[in-house]
Design an enzyme around this catalytic site. Structure first.
Site, short mmCIF file in Angstrom:
data_model
loop_
_atom_site.label_atom_id
_atom_site.label_comp_id
_atom_site.label_asym_id
_atom_site.label_seq_id
_atom_site.Cartn_x
_atom_site.Cartn_y
_atom_site.Cartn_z
CG ASP A 1 -3.25 21.00 9.88
OD1 ASP A 1 -3.22 22.08 9.53
OD2 ASP A 1 -2.05 20.45 10.48
CD GLU B 1 6.09 16.44 14.38
OE1 GLU B 1 5.38 17.21 13.55
OE2 GLU B 1 7.20 16.68 14.55
#
Ligand code: ADE
Length: 233
Positions: A199, A13
């Site tokens: 998600d 990230e």
């Protein structure tokens, strides 16, 4: 120069943001800690990115609330930040109109959905309720969504988590934000959470599969948003 501290749990990230800002790895945190730190400036602002680093026992990134709280506290003792940003990925809800790689700015309060303490005097403490800065103007300027963030130490969830996420009106389900918001509350630091969706919590496919499949493009969207945010804050 304004000092901005960005806590990011996972290296994947963080890396696109570290690379784009051209930050150098530095060893400023206590040697016992696994967190990694990256520093640099752009003439206007000074940046310190802290990542959770890797667990030497399990050889995975140190995600979750304990590394987040310990890492941020250690960093704040060395870097007196004017603003703390938490950049990371999160689960979102299709039935709320969320898309993969959408970027949310956090709304107050940030809460937990796994700290269940059913003793009347402890219940509110367990859920937590920690502030972040008002992100309405930033969201309008950058055309980003705003949402409530709900934290637990689990990638999956059970019925109790689900009930509490509903109570929290969660738009983003993740694993660090409430712990970081608590440290910012203690240190009286303005806190800005930025979460990009990998998600769907209400999707048909297993979370881990969705997370792996969407991680790279979501981290690019996260980087693009963070770079734009850093030009405004
Ligand atoms: N990070 C990314 N997706 C997540 C999810 N569904 N739950 C917790 N943390 C996440």
């Amino acid at each position: 120069m304004k000092k901005i501290l960005i806590y990011i749990a996972m290296q994947s990230e963080a890396q696109p943001i570290i690379d784009t800002l051209g930050l150098e790895q530095v060893s400023i945190l206590p040697a016992a800690l696994p967190m990694k730190s990256y520093q640099g400036e752009d003439g206007k602002q000074q940046y310190l990115i802290v990542t959770g680093g890797k667990s030497d026992l399990y050889d995975v990134d140190n995600v979750g609330t304990e590394p987040a709280a310990v890492g941020l506290q250690a960093a704040l003792n060395l870097f007196d930040a004017d603003l703390v940003i938490n950049a990371g990925t999160a689960g979102g809800w299709q039935n709320k109109g969320t898309n993969i790689a959408d970027v949310f700015l956090g709304k107050s309060p940030v809460r937990y959905h796994d700290h269940r303490i059913p003793i009347p005097t402890f219940e509110a403490y367990g859920k937590g309720s920690y502030p972040c800065i008002d992100t309405s103007d930033l969201a309008k300027q950058l055309n980003l969504k705003q949402g409530f963030i709900s934290t637990s130490n689990s990638l999956d969830y059970n019925e109790d988590c689900d009930r509490l996420m509903k109570q929290n009106q969660a738009d983003c389900k993740e694993m660090e934000c409430a712990a970081l918001a608590w440290v910012c509350h203690l240190y009286q630091k303005p806190f800005l959470p930025v979460k990009a969706i990998t998600d769907f919590v209400d999707g048909e496919h297993p979370t881990a599969e969705q997370f792996q499949a969407n991680l790279a493009r979501t981290c690019e969207a996260l980087r693009d948003a963070i770079i734009k945010i850093l030009k405004i804050v």
